[in-house]
Design an enzyme around this catalytic site. Structure first.
Site, PDB file in Angstrom:
ATOM      1  CG  LEU A  91      18.950  33.711   6.619  1.00 10.57           C
ATOM      2  CD1 LEU A  91      20.458  33.894   6.497  1.00 10.57           C
ATOM      3  CD2 LEU A  91      18.444  32.722   5.575  1.00 10.57           C
ATOM      4  CG  ASP A 110      12.543  39.491  15.737  1.00  7.91           C
ATOM      5  OD1 ASP A 110      13.171  38.767  14.946  1.00  7.91           O
ATOM      6  OD2 ASP A 110      12.122  40.630  15.432  1.00  7.91           O
ATOM      7  CB  VAL A 134      20.075  42.390  19.550  1.00  8.97           C
ATOM      8  CG1 VAL A 134      19.195  41.158  19.675  1.00  8.97           C
ATOM      9  CG2 VAL A 134      20.057  42.944  18.138  1.00  8.97           C
ATOM     10  CB  SER A 228      27.987  38.110   5.591  1.00  7.95           C
ATOM     11  OG  SER A 228      27.735  38.526   4.264  1.00  7.95           O
ATOM     12  CE1 TYR A 241      25.119  42.455   6.893  1.00 11.20           C
ATOM     13  CE2 TYR A 241      26.537  41.769   5.083  1.00 11.20           C
ATOM     14  CZ  TYR A 241      25.516  41.498   5.975  1.00 11.20           C
ATOM     15  OH  TYR A 241      24.892  40.274   5.956  1.00 11.20           O
TER      16      TYR A 241
END
Length: 336
Positions: A91, A110, A134, A228, A241
């Protein structure tokens, strides 16, 4: 009147009017030949035609001119830098392509240097890659310092931060053998999906609050985070998550309130089942089960669907402090 009387009048040049004909008064106008203000009716028609033609021409020219102009209250993408973590795949990559196509300068953060450099080679100008982990504060700090130097060279201020890096590590807190999940498994998810998000935002903010605000709202930028559907209806085994994505959802309004004084908005997007690197690792059985709960459209979301929503969040100044579900009305059951 007999012949002698007519002869008498003709000799003296006196006017004669038949009794059945009314004599026109001096100075009277012929209404059939003249119109408004002494202009003939045909002249009035021609003037009206020219007036309407001129107005139509102005409207067409003005319309075409406005097609190429950005509204004054619109947060512009062109000539602004957008910091996108996880921008080398999934995404994040779809968002990189979309914002770049609309004139934005893109700083890609990244961990995958190979993919990141490929994206920069493909898109060319207005992109730069910064290898970043990150989950590591020193790595994030170094990347932000480097990208800020890049913005000074390009003279394109940071207009948005999209922390799109994320991972999923399924597992229940206690397994079938009555053993607790390793803490390291939880830390991986929380460090990338939550701490990494906050770390990137906090380091970019000082370079956004000092940019020149746009008119008329005084806007300086926007933060678009990735939550999400698991933040609303997580599945068994998604506790870490769901915790991380639920935290992103929860802090959206708080962040919007904290940054309002600087003219910086905060929005989050909660996608459901989208085609990405993370969902590509799912088994075919799980994928089929997920597709069975779709409403409409009956397909997984695509990167372009997500990227368009990010762009809308950037451009619409009234989107602020909200987590937007992007799921095609899909609601996950407790069991698939």
């Amino acid at each position: 009147m007999d012949a002698d009387e007519l002869d008498y009048l003709e000799k003296r040049a006196l006017p004669y009017t038949h009794p059945d004909i009314k004599q026109q008064r001096p100075g009277s106008r012929q209404h059939h030949s003249e119109g408004l203000f002494g202009i003939s009716l045909y002249g009035v028609i021609i003037l009206c035609f020219l007036l309407f033609a001129g107005l139509a021409f102005y409207g067409i020219v003005h319309g075409f001119w406005n097609l190429n102009q950005d509204p004054a209250d619109k947060m512009q993408i062109k000539d602004r830098t957008f910091v996108i973590s996880g921008g080398a795949s999934g995404l994040g990559l779809a968002t990189v392509r979309d914002l770049h196509a609309h004139g934005g300068y893109i700083a890609i953060l990244d961990l995958n240097a190979e993919n990141g450099n490929k994206v920069v080679s493909e898109l060319g100008e207005r992109t730069a890659f910064f290898e970043t982990d990150v989950s590591s504060p020193p790595s994030v700090s170094s990347a932000v310092s480097a990208l800020v130097e890049w913005t000074k060279q390009t003279k394109k201020p940071i207009g948005g931060v999209i922390p799109a890096a994320g991972v999923g590590f399924p597992g229940k807190l206690i397994d079938r053998h009555n053993e607790p999940i390793p803490l390291e498994n939880l830390e991986v998810v929380l460090n990338i999906n939550l701490r990494g998000v906050l770390d990137l935002i906090r380091l970019c903010l000082p370079h956004m609050t000092t940019t020149a605000p746009t008119e008329p709202d005084g806007e300086r930028g926007v933060i678009v985070m990735v939550s999400s559907s698991a933040a609303y209806d997580g599945q068994p085994g998604q506790v870490a998550y769901a915790a991380s994505k639920g935290a992103v959802r929860s802090m959206t309004l708080v962040l919007a309130r904290d940054l309002a004084q600087y003219g910086i908005r905060a929005v989050s997007i909660a996608p459901s089942y989208f085609e990405s690197g993370m969902t590509a690792a799912m088994s075919q059985k799980v994928r089929k089960s997920l597709e069975g709960v779709f409403e409409f459209p009956r397909r997984p979301g695509k990167g372009d669907d997500f990227a368009r929503m990010v762009r809308h969040c950037v451009e619409n100044p009234m989107l602020n402090g909200e987590c937007i579900r992007l799921d095609g009305a899909t609601r996950m059951p407790s069991r698939l």
